[in-house]
Design a protein around this motif. Structure first.
Motif, PDB file in Angstrom:
ATOM      1  N   HIS A  96      10.648  -5.277 -12.358  1.00  0.00           N
ATOM      2  CA  HIS A  96      11.061  -4.909 -13.708  1.00  0.00           C
ATOM      3  C   HIS A  96       9.831  -4.456 -14.500  1.00  0.00           C
ATOM      4  CE1 HIS A  96      13.367  -5.059 -17.301  1.00  0.00           C
ATOM      5  NE2 HIS A  96      12.542  -5.921 -17.841  1.00  0.00           N
ATOM      6  N   HIS A  97       8.735  -5.212 -14.374  1.00  0.00           N
ATOM      7  CA  HIS A  97       7.449  -4.747 -14.904  1.00  0.00           C
ATOM      8  C   HIS A  97       6.807  -3.938 -13.791  1.00  0.00           C
ATOM      9  CE1 HIS A  97       7.839  -7.287 -18.351  1.00  0.00           C
ATOM     10  NE2 HIS A  97       8.072  -8.330 -17.580  1.00  0.00           N
ATOM     11  N   ASP A  98       6.371  -2.726 -14.115  1.00  0.00           N
ATOM     12  CA  ASP A  98       6.041  -1.809 -13.020  1.00  0.00           C
ATOM     13  C   ASP A  98       4.682  -2.044 -12.374  1.00  0.00           C
ATOM     14  OD1 ASP A  98       4.597  -0.920 -15.154  1.00  0.00           O
ATOM     15  OD2 ASP A  98       5.887   0.803 -15.534  1.00  0.00           O
ATOM     16  N   GLY A  99       3.832  -2.893 -12.992  1.00  0.00           N
ATOM     17  CA  GLY A  99       2.525  -3.139 -12.375  1.00  0.00           C
ATOM     18  C   GLY A  99       1.571  -1.964 -12.499  1.00  0.00           C
ATOM     19  N   ILE A 100       1.870  -1.080 -13.464  1.00  0.00           N
ATOM     20  CA  ILE A 100       0.979   0.060 -13.710  1.00  0.00           C
ATOM     21  C   ILE A 100       0.056  -0.319 -14.856  1.00  0.00           C
ATOM     22  CG2 ILE A 100       0.908   2.450 -14.537  1.00  0.00           C
ATOM     23  CD1 ILE A 100       2.110   2.237 -11.799  1.00  0.00           C
ATOM     24  N   LYS A 101      -1.239  -0.074 -14.655  1.00  0.00           N
ATOM     25  CA  LYS A 101      -2.203  -0.357 -15.715  1.00  0.00           C
ATOM     26  C   LYS A 101      -2.217   0.822 -16.679  1.00  0.00           C
ATOM     27  CE  LYS A 101      -3.958  -4.314 -15.452  1.00  0.00           C
ATOM     28  NZ  LYS A 101      -3.608  -5.120 -16.611  1.00  0.00           N
ATOM     29  N   ARG A 102      -1.869   0.558 -17.941  1.00  0.00           N
ATOM     30  CA  ARG A 102      -1.746   1.642 -18.923  1.00  0.00           C
ATOM     31  C   ARG A 102      -3.070   2.347 -19.189  1.00  0.00           C
ATOM     32  NH1 ARG A 102       2.685   0.077 -17.899  1.00  0.00           N
ATOM     33  NH2 ARG A 102       4.409  -0.253 -19.339  1.00  0.00           N
ATOM     34  N   ASP A 103      -4.174   1.620 -19.083  1.00  0.00           N
ATOM     35  CA  ASP A 103      -5.470   2.217 -19.420  1.00  0.00           C
ATOM     36  C   ASP A 103      -6.148   2.885 -18.232  1.00  0.00           C
ATOM     37  OD1 ASP A 103      -5.285   1.489 -22.026  1.00  0.00           O
ATOM     38  OD2 ASP A 103      -6.319  -0.422 -21.777  1.00  0.00           O
ATOM     39  N   LEU A 104      -5.494   2.853 -17.075  1.00  0.00           N
ATOM     40  CA  LEU A 104      -6.071   3.538 -15.918  1.00  0.00           C
ATOM     41  C   LEU A 104      -5.352   4.868 -15.719  1.00  0.00           C
ATOM     42  CD1 LEU A 104      -6.494   0.762 -13.201  1.00  0.00           C
ATOM     43  CD2 LEU A 104      -8.210   1.680 -14.754  1.00  0.00           C
ATOM     44  N   ARG A 156       3.474   4.516  -5.587  1.00  0.00           N
ATOM     45  CA  ARG A 156       2.706   3.439  -4.960  1.00  0.00           C
ATOM     46  C   ARG A 156       3.295   3.061  -3.611  1.00  0.00           C
ATOM     47  NH1 ARG A 156       2.654  -0.702  -9.279  1.00  0.00           N
ATOM     48  NH2 ARG A 156       4.361  -1.516  -8.057  1.00  0.00           N
TER      49      ARG A 156
ATOM     50  N   LEU B  26     -11.329  -1.203 -17.042  1.00  0.00           N
ATOM     51  CA  LEU B  26     -10.354  -1.569 -18.074  1.00  0.00           C
ATOM     52  C   LEU B  26     -11.039  -2.174 -19.284  1.00  0.00           C
ATOM     53  CD1 LEU B  26      -7.455  -3.101 -15.981  1.00  0.00           C
ATOM     54  CD2 LEU B  26      -7.373  -1.053 -17.380  1.00  0.00           C
ATOM     55  N   SER B  85      -3.135  -9.717 -19.486  1.00  0.00           N
ATOM     56  CA  SER B  85      -2.572  -8.362 -19.472  1.00  0.00           C
ATOM     57  C   SER B  85      -1.971  -8.055 -18.096  1.00  0.00           C
ATOM     58  CB  SER B  85      -3.630  -7.327 -19.845  1.00  0.00           C
ATOM     59  OG  SER B  85      -4.536  -7.165 -18.799  1.00  0.00           O
ATOM     60  N   ASP B  86      -2.582  -8.596 -17.053  1.00  0.00           N
ATOM     61  CA  ASP B  86      -2.025  -8.393 -15.709  1.00  0.00           C
ATOM     62  C   ASP B  86      -0.670  -9.068 -15.567  1.00  0.00           C
ATOM     63  OD1 ASP B  86      -4.130  -6.944 -14.984  1.00  0.00           O
ATOM     64  OD2 ASP B  86      -4.917  -8.319 -13.477  1.00  0.00           O
ATOM     65  N   GLU B  88       1.416  -9.514 -18.072  1.00  0.00           N
ATOM     66  CA  GLU B  88       2.403  -8.816 -18.886  1.00  0.00           C
ATOM     67  C   GLU B  88       2.884  -7.511 -18.273  1.00  0.00           C
ATOM     68  OE1 GLU B  88       0.479  -8.823 -22.657  1.00  0.00           O
ATOM     69  OE2 GLU B  88       1.238 -10.826 -23.119  1.00  0.00           O
ATOM     70  N   ASP B  89       2.004  -6.787 -17.587  1.00  0.00           N
ATOM     71  CA  ASP B  89       2.470  -5.504 -17.047  1.00  0.00           C
ATOM     72  C   ASP B  89       2.874  -5.582 -15.568  1.00  0.00           C
ATOM     73  OD1 ASP B  89       0.135  -5.458 -15.641  1.00  0.00           O
ATOM     74  OD2 ASP B  89      -0.863  -4.012 -16.922  1.00  0.00           O
ATOM     75  N   GLY B  90       2.895  -6.778 -15.002  1.00  0.00           N
ATOM     76  CA  GLY B  90       3.380  -6.905 -13.633  1.00  0.00           C
ATOM     77  C   GLY B  90       2.308  -6.707 -12.560  1.00  0.00           C
ATOM     78  N   SER B  91       1.062  -6.426 -12.978  1.00  0.00           N
ATOM     79  CA  SER B  91       0.007  -6.241 -11.972  1.00  0.00           C
ATOM     80  C   SER B  91      -0.265  -7.529 -11.213  1.00  0.00           C
ATOM     81  CB  SER B  91      -1.300  -5.801 -12.632  1.00  0.00           C
ATOM     82  OG  SER B  91      -1.089  -4.710 -13.450  1.00  0.00           O
TER      83      SER B  91
END
Lengths: 217, 233
Positions: A96-104, A156, B26, B85-86, B88-91
């Motif tokens: 559900h959370h895509d695991g994409i880093k927004r700042d990368l 990915r 980051l 942050s990891d 929260e975004d699923g990383s």
């Protein structure tokens, strides 16, 4: 990096994922009880059900992220808890959370994905072309639209070498064309001997793929 | 078979390197956030002479404690960022599902955290020590205690953060969990600087700090990895 790239070739031994008597209780509510299924190479499992019926919980249990309240998940006959990283090296999950880093940037995100798993059949350039993100390599992910970020998360899957894809609502925010593209990618993946487990509210049109359905509601 | 094991080890090192690099990139792209704990450290220490008044003797004797307490609080202020942050975004899910040992990945994240929050303290601490009138002889020892002590703060803190990352308001629990474990570091480190300022030998204290670091480096990544699994399930 060739030692596992042949994992998904058709002539390799078959992989299969089994759920034995899975039970999940959340907040005193039984979501599912005594759930059994088995899918093997070249098969797709589509999990359906209304909102709150436990689709995401089931996927997280299948990944080994969530804990079940009873039963067992087995990969090739062995419990996934016992296999640990031996299971995770075959597994790719888009949640559900895509695991994409927004700042990368797009490229940095995919490089990271490759570093965490084994590089797959497709190069990053080829994968970006497949998901129609060609030309966005150096764009930071926060500048992408929601649909494009979803495509990036799916890219990915293509750049890493995993035969089991577990996807939670992969079509969210994607346009019709994107959905059709991705259905083709699922068909290609299963044709190469891969397994796909997904939840979706869309009907799935995968020509040639053997689709099983489970309804949780 | 041997070749496979060898390649796996290399690719795990590769994953460590990539994750470290990713976190540094980051952090670099969010420079304002890194500056926060450092600014806190500087502000707390510069406020002390103003509050205490012009009493050089008193300031000098308080300097080791003040610097170390400020360093400890600055580290705590930034702890939550190791995994937040990891998460929260699923990383974080992706890290747990990777083919590599999670403890190695945790170590990479902690290393990146220390490089952006601990290392800057080492650079500015001597300047602030001058401000408080700490004798020049103790300056070297101060930097060494920070070099040995701040990585312990990051490593031990990572266990606490991993346990509380799933909670919506984990801040207070995190402080309660982590602070008691920080106290030995604080005692030995400020004592070492104190002794050095008085011209006494400090080998024992420094050895203890080095032992803490060795212990934390060897043992902290595993509980942190296990705690992350619990937090995400």
């Amino acid at each position: 990096m060739t030692f596992s790239s042949a994992d998904c070739e058709p002539d390799k031994p078959e992989y299969y994922l089994e759920a034995c008597d899975l039970t999940c209780v959340r907040d005193d509510q039984v979501l599912f009880d005594g759930l059994n299924f088995r899918i093997g190479s070249k098969q797709v499992l589509l999990i359906e059900g209304k909102n709150g019926s436990g689709k995401t919980s089931l996927l997280r249990i299948l990944c080994g992220l969530g804990l079940q309240d009873g039963g067992e998940v087995k990969w090739c006959g062995e419990s996934i808890e016992r296999l640990g990283a031996g299971y995770h090296q075959h597994l790719a999950y888009v949640g559900h959370h895509d695991g994409i880093k927004r700042d990368l940037t797009v490229l940095e995100n995919l490089h990271m994905a490759q570093a965490l798993d084994q590089p797959g059949r497709l190069t990053i350039d080829q994968a970006l072309e497949k998901v129609n993100l060609w030309g966005y390599e150096d764009v930071q992910a926060h500048a992408l639209s929601a649909g494009q970020r979803r495509r990036l998360a799916l890219a990915r899957l293509l750049v890493t070498d995993n035969c089991l894809w577990i996807l939670d609502e992969p079509f969210t925010a994607m346009d019709k064309e994107g959905i059709a593209d991705f259905e083709r990618l699922i068909a290609t993946h299963t044709a190469h001997g891969g397994l796909v487990v997904l939840t979706s509210h869309h009907s799935l049109n995968c020509d040639g793929a053997d689709v099983q359905r489970i309804d949780l509601s | 078979m041997k070749q496979v094991v060898c390649m796996k080890r290399r690719s795990t090192l590769n994953a460590f390197y990539f994750l470290l690099k990713r976190d540094l990139i980051l952090n670099f792209r969010r420079r304002a956030e890194i500056a926060n704990p450092l600014l806190f450290f500087v502000i707390v220490i510069t406020l002390f002479p103003l509050g205490v008044g012009a009493k050089p003797q008193l300031l000098q004797s308080m300097a080791p404690g003040v610097i170390w307490v400020a360093a400890l609080l600055a580290a705590m202020l930034s702890l939550d960022r190791i995994f937040r942050s990891d998460f929260e975004d699923g990383s974080l899910e992706q890290l747990l599902l990777s083919a590599h040992p999670v403890s190695v990945l945790v170590l990479a994240k902690v290393a990146a955290h220390w490089l952006v929050t601990g290392l800057p303290l080492l650079v500015v601490a001597p300047l602030l020590a001058v401000l408080l009138g700490l004798p020049v002889d103790a300056m070297g020892v101060l930097v060494v205690t920070l070099l040995l002590g701040t990585p312990v703060l990051s490593l031990v803190g990572a266990i606490g953060v991993a346990l509380t990352v799933g909670l919506r308001r984990g801040g207070i629990i995190l402080s309660l969990l982590v602070l008691p474990l920080y106290i030995p570091v604080l005692i030995f480190a400020s004592n070492a600087v104190d002794m050095a300022a008085g011209g006494l030998p400090v080998t024992a204290q420094l050895s203890m700090l080095a032992a803490f670091l060795a212990l934390a480096l060897a043992l902290a990544p595993w509980p942190a990895a296990a705690a992350l699994r619990i937090s995400l399930s």
